[in-house]
Design a protein around this motif. Sequence first.
Motif, short mmCIF file in Angstrom:
data_model
loop_
_atom_site.label_atom_id
_atom_site.label_comp_id
_atom_site.label_asym_id
_atom_site.label_seq_id
_atom_site.Cartn_x
_atom_site.Cartn_y
_atom_site.Cartn_z
N PRO A 38 0.90 -1.22 -0.02
CA PRO A 38 0.20 -0.10 0.06
C PRO A 38 0.94 1.44 0.00
CG PRO A 38 -0.75 -1.63 1.42
CD PRO A 38 0.22 -2.17 0.95
N ALA A 39 2.00 1.25 0.79
CA ALA A 39 2.86 2.53 0.80
C ALA A 39 3.46 2.69 -0.45
CB ALA A 39 3.86 2.25 1.80
N LEU A 41 2.00 2.04 -3.61
CA LEU A 41 1.00 2.73 -4.15
C LEU A 41 0.73 3.95 -3.96
CD1 LEU A 41 -1.47 2.56 -6.46
CD2 LEU A 41 -2.80 1.46 -4.54
N ASP A 42 0.77 4.33 -2.64
CA ASP A 42 0.66 5.59 -2.21
C ASP A 42 1.67 6.65 -2.75
OD1 ASP A 42 -1.98 4.89 -0.82
OD2 ASP A 42 -0.76 4.82 1.01
N ALA A 43 2.70 6.09 -2.85
CA ALA A 43 3.96 6.82 -3.21
C ALA A 43 4.05 7.21 -4.78
CB ALA A 43 5.28 6.29 -2.70
N LEU A 45 1.12 7.32 -6.40
CA LEU A 45 -0.08 8.20 -6.69
C LEU A 45 0.24 9.60 -6.32
CD1 LEU A 45 -3.08 5.86 -5.84
CD2 LEU A 45 -2.14 6.41 -8.05
N ALA A 46 1.19 9.84 -5.29
CA ALA A 46 1.56 11.00 -4.78
C ALA A 46 2.67 11.62 -5.79
CB ALA A 46 2.00 10.97 -3.29
N PRO A 90 -5.42 3.06 -10.21
CA PRO A 90 -5.03 2.41 -8.83
C PRO A 90 -6.36 1.42 -8.32
CG PRO A 90 -5.72 4.64 -8.77
CD PRO A 90 -5.87 4.22 -10.16
N HIS A 92 -6.85 -0.05 -4.63
CA HIS A 92 -6.39 -0.03 -3.39
C HIS A 92 -6.61 -1.39 -2.76
CE1 HIS A 92 -5.24 4.06 -2.89
NE2 HIS A 92 -5.90 4.43 -3.57
N PRO A 95 -3.63 -4.45 -3.28
CA PRO A 95 -3.44 -3.06 -3.54
C PRO A 95 -2.34 -3.16 -4.82
CG PRO A 95 -2.05 -3.68 -1.80
CD PRO A 95 -2.72 -4.87 -1.88
#
Length: 162
Positions: A38-39, A41-43, A45-46, A90, A92, A95
Amino acid sequence: MSGLTHIGATGEAHMVDVGTKDETQRVALAKGHVRMEPATLDAILAGNAKKGDVLGTARIAGIMAAKKTSELIPLCHPLLLTRITVEIEPDHALPGLRVAAEVRLKGQTGVEMEALTAVSVACLTIYDMAKALDKAMIIGDVRLVEKSGGKSGDFRRDEQKP
């Protein structure tokens, strides 16, 4: 081996002659995914991947790959593709990222390999650009979802079946 169109009577490989086939509108849709932490994916997307824009680069890589399929896959015909789209979304719950590629042309042979190549290379590019964050990412479920046009007719995968 008579059922295999790329294999001759004595087992030699050859490119199929499609010169007598009718030109028809042909479309293929392929999908796949890259599963990740998940981290990660978050990175992505950010926009925090060290190599840059993961999604934009993977989309362009997929498009380029579809155009180069005949150079990568033996016995594939070089084709004048009229449309290539690569979508990356994406998920989630995975993920990770889901990749879909649609390829079109009006021609004498199908575009399934081009769509599958686009998805595969887009997924590989995602892995390459984010591997510093997550070397355990998994590329999976690359498959032809549907195709239309040509002598063999239409195909649509039942996405509800495993």
